[in-house]
Design a protein around this motif. Structure first.
Motif, PDB file in Angstrom:
ATOM      1  N   UNK A  84       9.743 -57.418  34.363  1.00  0.00           N
ATOM      2  CA  UNK A  84      11.108 -57.265  33.853  1.00  0.00           C
ATOM      3  C   UNK A  84      11.116 -56.674  32.445  1.00  0.00           C
ATOM      4  N   UNK A  85      11.868 -55.588  32.266  1.00  0.00           N
ATOM      5  CA  UNK A  85      12.033 -55.011  30.928  1.00  0.00           C
ATOM      6  C   UNK A  85      13.523 -54.800  30.655  1.00  0.00           C
ATOM      7  N   UNK A  86      13.841 -54.611  29.378  1.00  0.00           N
ATOM      8  CA  UNK A  86      15.235 -54.467  28.954  1.00  0.00           C
ATOM      9  C   UNK A  86      15.496 -53.035  28.502  1.00  0.00           C
ATOM     10  N   UNK A  87      16.671 -52.513  28.839  1.00  0.00           N
ATOM     11  CA  UNK A  87      16.976 -51.113  28.551  1.00  0.00           C
ATOM     12  C   UNK A  87      17.064 -50.838  27.051  1.00  0.00           C
ATOM     13  N   UNK A  88      17.363 -51.871  26.246  1.00  0.00           N
ATOM     14  CA  UNK A  88      17.627 -51.622  24.820  1.00  0.00           C
ATOM     15  C   UNK A  88      16.434 -51.878  23.911  1.00  0.00           C
TER      16      UNK A  88
END
Length: 200
Positions: free
Chosen positions: A106-110
């Motif tokens: 899981x990674x975050x777009x920001x």
């Protein structure tokens, strides 16, 4: 046939935020290196070795589909995106059911300061469905995080509001493998106008 761990771990990009502190501009569409941030973030997951990438969309989903080149990604709409990151994490994990994925990275777009080198390190610590791995920055847990499928039901149950998997990870700290990434990545978020200086 030898087992390829990269086929068992799906990239899961959370890109549904409305950017409330950015005047309501969807974070997925902020420009970075001439392209929408969501495109950059999906590319990072691919470059790190995730053959399958699911992208959770929410705010401005129609515009994101129109403006970002996400060919080859599975796009997941989260109608409850306004509830916070927890709902996007639940939608993303639900979208992986039945795909054969044994873990979600899981990674975050920001977080454009976190590139493929850090993601690849976390991916490299994957062993099986019981794996629970997180990047760390000077010993402090951050993103990306890898959740073996054995953890998905518990994470989905605990993911409420903007907390995502924080409560679950705290509860299962003894099982969590931390992978130090401060030498290859910077874990800043793009949350406010001042943070836009990080974009190129």
């Amino acid at each position: 046939m030898t087992r390829n761990p990269h086929d068992e771990v799906a990239g899961l990009l959370l890109a549904a935020g409305a950017g409330r502190r950015l005047g309501g501009r969807p974070k997925a569409l902020l420009e970075h290196r001439g392209r929408p941030l969501v495109e950059h973030a999906a590319g990072v997951l691919r470059a790190a070795g995730c053959a399958r990438v699911h992208v959770v969309l929410g705010a401005g989903a129609g515009d994101v589909r129109e403006r970002a080149d996400l060919a080859g990604c599975v796009l997941v709409d989260n109608p409850g995106w306004a509830e916070g990151m927890g709902s996007s994490l639940r939608a993303g994990l639900a979208s992986l059911a039945g795909t054969g994925a044994r873990a979600a990275l899981v990674s975050l777009v920001d977080q454009p300061g976190i590139g493929s080198a850090a993601v690849a390190r976390v991916l490299g610590a994957y062993e099986d469905e019981a794996s629970l791995v997180s990047a760390a920055y000077d010993g402090v847990r951050g993103h990306p995080v890898l959740f073996g499928a054995a953890h998905w039901p518990g994470i989905a149950a605990a993911a409420t509001g903007d907390r995502g998997a924080r409560a679950y990870l705290k509860e299962h700290a003894a099982a969590l493998t931390l992978v130090e990434c401060a030498d290859v990545a910077e874990p800043y978020d793009i949350d406010t106008e001042a943070d836009l200086r990080h974009l190129e």
